[in-house]
Design an enzyme around this catalytic site. Structure first.
Site, short mmCIF file in Angstrom:
data_model
loop_
_atom_site.label_atom_id
_atom_site.label_comp_id
_atom_site.label_asym_id
_atom_site.label_seq_id
_atom_site.Cartn_x
_atom_site.Cartn_y
_atom_site.Cartn_z
N ALA A 60 -1.08 -19.81 38.76
CA ALA A 60 -0.60 -18.43 38.87
C ALA A 60 0.72 -18.35 39.64
O ALA A 60 1.57 -17.52 39.33
CB ALA A 60 -1.66 -17.56 39.54
N GLU A 62 3.23 -20.28 39.53
CA GLU A 62 4.36 -20.62 38.65
C GLU A 62 4.61 -19.58 37.56
O GLU A 62 5.62 -19.63 36.86
CB GLU A 62 4.13 -22.00 38.01
CG GLU A 62 4.19 -23.15 38.98
CD GLU A 62 2.92 -23.35 39.82
OE1 GLU A 62 3.02 -23.98 40.89
OE2 GLU A 62 1.83 -22.86 39.43
N ILE A 86 -9.06 -17.67 42.55
CA ILE A 86 -10.36 -17.44 43.17
C ILE A 86 -10.24 -17.74 44.67
O ILE A 86 -9.77 -18.81 45.06
CB ILE A 86 -11.45 -18.32 42.52
CG1 ILE A 86 -11.54 -18.02 41.01
CG2 ILE A 86 -12.81 -18.08 43.20
CD1 ILE A 86 -12.44 -18.97 40.23
N ALA A 89 -11.71 -20.91 51.14
CA ALA A 89 -11.95 -20.81 52.58
C ALA A 89 -10.67 -20.72 53.41
O ALA A 89 -10.73 -20.57 54.62
CB ALA A 89 -12.77 -22.02 53.03
N HIS A 92 -4.73 -19.61 51.48
CA HIS A 92 -3.96 -19.99 50.30
C HIS A 92 -4.07 -18.92 49.21
O HIS A 92 -3.08 -18.57 48.55
CB HIS A 92 -4.46 -21.35 49.78
CG HIS A 92 -3.68 -21.88 48.64
ND1 HIS A 92 -4.15 -21.85 47.35
CD2 HIS A 92 -2.46 -22.46 48.59
CE1 HIS A 92 -3.25 -22.39 46.55
NE2 HIS A 92 -2.22 -22.77 47.27
N PHE A 117 -0.41 -7.27 32.92
CA PHE A 117 -0.82 -8.13 34.03
C PHE A 117 -2.31 -8.45 33.93
O PHE A 117 -3.14 -7.58 34.15
CB PHE A 117 -0.50 -7.46 35.37
CG PHE A 117 -0.71 -8.35 36.55
CD1 PHE A 117 0.25 -9.30 36.89
CD2 PHE A 117 -1.84 -8.25 37.33
CE1 PHE A 117 0.07 -10.13 37.98
CE2 PHE A 117 -2.03 -9.07 38.43
CZ PHE A 117 -1.08 -10.02 38.76
N ARG A 131 -15.04 -10.72 34.52
CA ARG A 131 -13.79 -10.11 34.07
C ARG A 131 -13.15 -10.86 32.91
O ARG A 131 -12.12 -10.45 32.41
CB ARG A 131 -12.83 -10.01 35.25
CG ARG A 131 -13.26 -8.95 36.24
CD ARG A 131 -12.71 -9.14 37.63
NE ARG A 131 -13.15 -8.10 38.54
CZ ARG A 131 -14.38 -8.02 39.07
NH1 ARG A 131 -15.28 -8.93 38.80
NH2 ARG A 131 -14.70 -7.03 39.88
#
Length: 159
Positions: A60, A62, A86, A89, A92, A117, A131
């Site tokens: 995502a 890039e 996703i 922990a 990031h 989007f 989703r």
């Protein structure tokens, strides 16, 4: 008086429009479902397969660069971004999701091009699956619909 108000809301006819789709490879077990639904939706609404170009990028993060290159080419009437981030922990997730979102939005504004989007930003794999074609619908299809409608709106606004 209301009958004299002009309303532009965009149609769902993709016939004659050229589409580019940027799909990330990361989390491809989800993204492939988003991509398939986006392509199917464009075809169902009249797009010709020869007028659809799919570009695969690593993740995502890039996506905005590929979207920017495609927008700058002038070869597309609308673009679609699909991917899946996703939460893990570490922070990031926040950086990747935020940069992908703002990057795609800035390309749309910079180039005046419709971009659907469909990059999922979810907390769990289960939410991503929901989703990407189960009980929450398919966000790839939704992104394709948004791209078709916005391309139509932009054409109307240019008249």
């Amino acid at each position: 008086m209301a009958e004299h108000i002009k309303t532009i809301e965009g149609g769902l006819n993709a016939r004659g429009l050229r589409f580019g789709i940027v799909a990330s490879r990361f989390n491809d077990f989800i993204v492939d479902r988003l991509l398939g639904a986006a392509v199917d939706t464009l075809l169902e609404h009249g797009a010709d397969a020869a007028d659809i170009t799919v570009v695969r990028v690593p993740g995502a993060y890039e996506t905005p660069l590929a979207i920017r290159k495609m927008a700058a080419s002038g070869s597309y009437d609308a673009l679609v971004a699909v991917g899946c981030v996703i939460r893990g922990a570490t922070p990031h997730f926040d950086y990747v999701a935020g940069e992908a979102t703002s990057g795609v939005a800035s390309v749309s504004l910079e180039h005046g091009i419709a971009i659907g989007f469909g990059i999922l930003t979810v907390n769990t794999i289960e939410q991503a699956i929901e989703r990407a074609g189960s009980k929450a619908g398919n966000k790839g299809a939704d992104a394709a619909i948004a791209a078709i409608r916005m391309a139509s709106v932009l054409r109307e606004l240019e008249r």
